[in-house]
Design an enzyme around this catalytic site. Structure first.
Site, PDB file in Angstrom:
ATOM      1  N   HIS A 136       0.869  -1.186   0.000  1.00 42.61           N
ATOM      2  CA  HIS A 136       0.000   0.000   0.000  1.00 42.61           C
ATOM      3  C   HIS A 136       0.905   1.235   0.000  1.00 42.61           C
ATOM      4  CE1 HIS A 136      -2.830   2.892   1.851  1.00 42.61           C
ATOM      5  NE2 HIS A 136      -3.810   2.080   1.509  1.00 42.61           N
ATOM      6  N   ASP A 213       3.056  -4.449   8.181  1.00 38.24           N
ATOM      7  CA  ASP A 213       1.871  -3.620   7.984  1.00 38.24           C
ATOM      8  C   ASP A 213       0.671  -4.553   8.175  1.00 38.24           C
ATOM      9  OD1 ASP A 213      -0.368  -2.409   7.011  1.00 38.24           O
ATOM     10  OD2 ASP A 213       0.526  -1.742   5.130  1.00 38.24           O
ATOM     11  N   GLN A 216      -4.499  -4.968   7.144  1.00 39.04           N
ATOM     12  CA  GLN A 216      -5.467  -5.951   6.654  1.00 39.04           C
ATOM     13  C   GLN A 216      -5.296  -7.297   7.347  1.00 39.04           C
ATOM     14  OE1 GLN A 216      -7.868  -5.070   4.688  1.00 39.04           O
ATOM     15  NE2 GLN A 216      -7.076  -3.126   3.939  1.00 39.04           N
ATOM     16  N   LYS A 239     -10.200  -0.508  10.634  1.00 41.50           N
ATOM     17  CA  LYS A 239     -10.330  -1.689   9.778  1.00 41.50           C
ATOM     18  C   LYS A 239     -10.595  -2.938  10.616  1.00 41.50           C
ATOM     19  CE  LYS A 239      -7.210   0.136   6.274  1.00 41.50           C
ATOM     20  NZ  LYS A 239      -8.043   0.517   5.146  1.00 41.50           N
ATOM     21  N   CYS A 379      -4.899   2.627  -3.507  1.00 46.44           N
ATOM     22  CA  CYS A 379      -3.611   3.107  -2.960  1.00 46.44           C
ATOM     23  C   CYS A 379      -2.481   2.112  -3.208  1.00 46.44           C
ATOM     24  CB  CYS A 379      -3.709   3.415  -1.464  1.00 46.44           C
ATOM     25  SG  CYS A 379      -4.852   4.731  -1.105  1.00 46.44           S
TER      26      CYS A 379
HETATM   27  C1  LIG Z   1      -2.422  -2.809   3.651  1.00 44.14           C
HETATM   28  C2  LIG Z   1      -2.729  -1.411   4.106  1.00 44.14           C
HETATM   29  N1  LIG Z   1      -1.775  -0.677   4.693  1.00 44.14           N
HETATM   30  C3  LIG Z   1      -1.999   0.564   5.137  1.00 44.14           C
HETATM   31  C4  LIG Z   1      -3.226   1.155   4.991  1.00 44.14           C
HETATM   32  C5  LIG Z   1      -3.433   2.546   5.503  1.00 44.14           C
HETATM   33  O1  LIG Z   1      -4.339   2.532   6.561  1.00 44.14           O
HETATM   34  P1  LIG Z   1      -4.885   3.915   7.152  1.00 44.14           P
HETATM   35  O2  LIG Z   1      -5.449   4.670   5.998  1.00 44.14           O
HETATM   36  O3  LIG Z   1      -5.932   3.488   8.135  1.00 44.14           O
HETATM   37  O4  LIG Z   1      -3.740   4.599   7.791  1.00 44.14           O
HETATM   38  C6  LIG Z   1      -4.247   0.453   4.367  1.00 44.14           C
HETATM   39  C7  LIG Z   1      -5.561   1.076   4.134  1.00 44.14           C
HETATM   40  O5  LIG Z   1      -6.287   0.721   3.235  1.00 44.14           O
HETATM   41  C8  LIG Z   1      -4.000  -0.868   3.925  1.00 44.14           C
HETATM   42  O6  LIG Z   1      -4.957  -1.588   3.338  1.00 44.14           O
END
Ligand SMILES: Cc1ncc(COP(=O)(O)O)c(C=O)c1O
Length: 439
Positions: A136, A213, A216, A239, A379
């Site tokens: 992401h 990270d 998910q 999430k 993203c």
């Molecule tokens: C794999 C992953 N990493 C990071 C993020 C970023 O999360 P946030 O926007 O809650 O900071 C997301 C959000 O969709 C994500 O799916």
């Protein structure tokens, strides 16, 4: 401290999907006349159970006070609930030292914190950071920034054409200068589950730090942070059934102690003079300013809610949803699922493209059927470039979804496809003039 409020109690409630659905107030609405909501956008943000709504509401309505600095009843209550929330996060992660749990605004801020603080101070020009092609933008752009600033190299472990990430690719991308592997626990597009245990083994052998990270990965399945024991973990409350505006950075104590704060101001200091400041202890050293108090308390409610179900039962339900989705989507001609074809090898996300329609059209038309999905690059522009597609449509599933809802997604997609095909086969006005009999 009230011990019942602190830890999470695991597996006390058998998983039963209709009972779960009754706990989610937002599921019980029609989004268009006669169209009850079918929510397949949990990878963007999950729905929230009643207990989370109530926890946030109680903070707002009854004790909306600041933490750590008041000597009155409401402030003490807020402080206690906020610090209990930290214990609840540690307990959910299966770890003991709650001082290693830093509340942030979300995954993005947590990863930025590691980039701006740890990478800036611990890495030297020429050092490298290893990412995967799945990442992401949150787990890419912060590293680009610090790489430019410090003269670091960004290296990428390549995925297969069906978006699997194999150990061979990680080993192929390694050099002696790699100091950090920053990798997702689950792709937010393809559902790919990188081999985290093997990555951890490799990193330990080579003295490389690992950031996971878990945005998910944590809400689904069996991400065992205690067993993996990575150096940094980042996730978002919203999430994982919690509210927006709160997330967590969990990290090794020695790293947090050596890291400078990434943000400064009130609360994170113990002594300040005109020209210097002394940092507070962990975890507050990294929590400058007023933290997301009600949100952290509500996040704890979300983690308690989720942990109350036996993890294997939730995982089995989500796996059956995904298997059903692959079956239903797989029957639609011209529809291609992006990423691993075997649902047993991925998390509960089905992204797809359809020959006849752009993903944005699909999302808009599905909305008319009451089905909420997401369309775009999610993203992950480099991942979409690697997969050779500009965008995808994404249906993502959570514990409150049912196979019936997936059937309705399939029916809606069939009717959208039929509509596009009718349109495509209708002669254009010019063609119609050419083929119509002369007057
Ligand atoms: C794999 C992953 N990493 C990071 C993020 C970023 O999360 P946030 O926007 O809650 O900071 C997301 C959000 O969709 C994500 O799916």
């Amino acid at each position: 401290m009230n011990p019942e409020n602190v830890g999470v109690v695991r597996g006390e409630r058998p998983f039963e999907v209709e009972a779960v659905r009754a706990d989610f107030p937002s599921l019980h609405q029609e989004v268009h006349p006669g169209r009850p909501l079918i929510y397949f956008d949990s990878a963007a943000t999950s729905l929230k159970p009643d207990s989370v709504v109530q926890a946030l509401d109680a903070y707002m309505a009854v004790y909306p006070s600041n933490v750590h600095r008041g000597l009155h009843v409401l402030s003490e209550r807020a402080t206690e609930a906020f610090e209990d929330a930290r214990e609840a996060v540690a307990s959910f992660l299966g770890v003991e030292d709650s001082a290693r749990v830093i509340f942030t605004r979300g995954t993005t801020e947590s990863i930025n914190a590691v980039a701006m603080s740890w990478a800036r101070s611990a890495l030297q020009p020429g050092d490298a950071i290893l990412l995967s092609e799945l990442e992401h933008h949150s787990n890419l752009v912060p590293w680009q920034m610090v790489a430019k600033e410090k003269g670091l190299e960004l290296r990428f472990a390549e995925i297969t054409d069906d978006a699997r990430l194999e150990m061979d690719a990680i080993e192929a991308a390694l050099t002696d200068r790699v100091r950090l592997i920053a990798v997702t626990a689950m792709s937010n597009v393809t559902g790919t589950l990188p081999p985290l245990a093997d990555i951890m083994d490799l990193a330990r052998r080579r003295g490389i730090r690992v950031l996971i990270d878990a945005a998910q990965g944590l809400p689904h399945g069996d991400l065992d942070i205690r067993r993996l024991d990575p150096d940094f973990v980042a996730f978002s409350g919203h999430k994982i059934l919690g509210p927006t505006g709160v997330g967590v950075l969990y990290a090794k104590r020695e790293l947090l102690e050596a890291m400078p704060p990434f943000m400064t101001g009130g609360s994170m200091v113990v002594r300040v003079t005109r020209d210097s400041a002394e940092w507070n202890d962990l975890p507050w050293k990294f929590e400058a300013g007023t933290p997301p108090i009600g949100e952290a308390i509500a996040l704890a409610a979300a983690l308690r809610y989720l942990a109350a179900f036996p993890a294997d039962q939730v995982a089995a339900h989500e796996r059956s949803l995904l298997e059903h989705a692959h079956e239903v989507l797989g029957r639609i001609p011209g529809l291609r699922i992006v990423g691993p074809t075997d649902p047993a090898k991925k998390g509960p996300i089905a992204s797809f493209t359809m020959e006849e329609a752009h993903p944005h059209d699909l999302a808009q038309l599905l909305d008319r059927h009451g089905v909420a999905i997401r369309a775009g690059h999610h993203c992950t522009m480099p991942l979409h470039t690697r997969l050779g597609i500009p965008a995808s449509a994404r249906a993502s599933f959570s514990l409150y979804n049912t196979t019936d809802e997936i059937d309705r997604l399939g029916e809606a997609l069939e009717s959208i496809r039929a509509m596009f095909r009718r349109r495509a086969s209708k002669p254009t006005p010019a063609a119609a003039r050419q083929t119509s009999p002369a007057h």
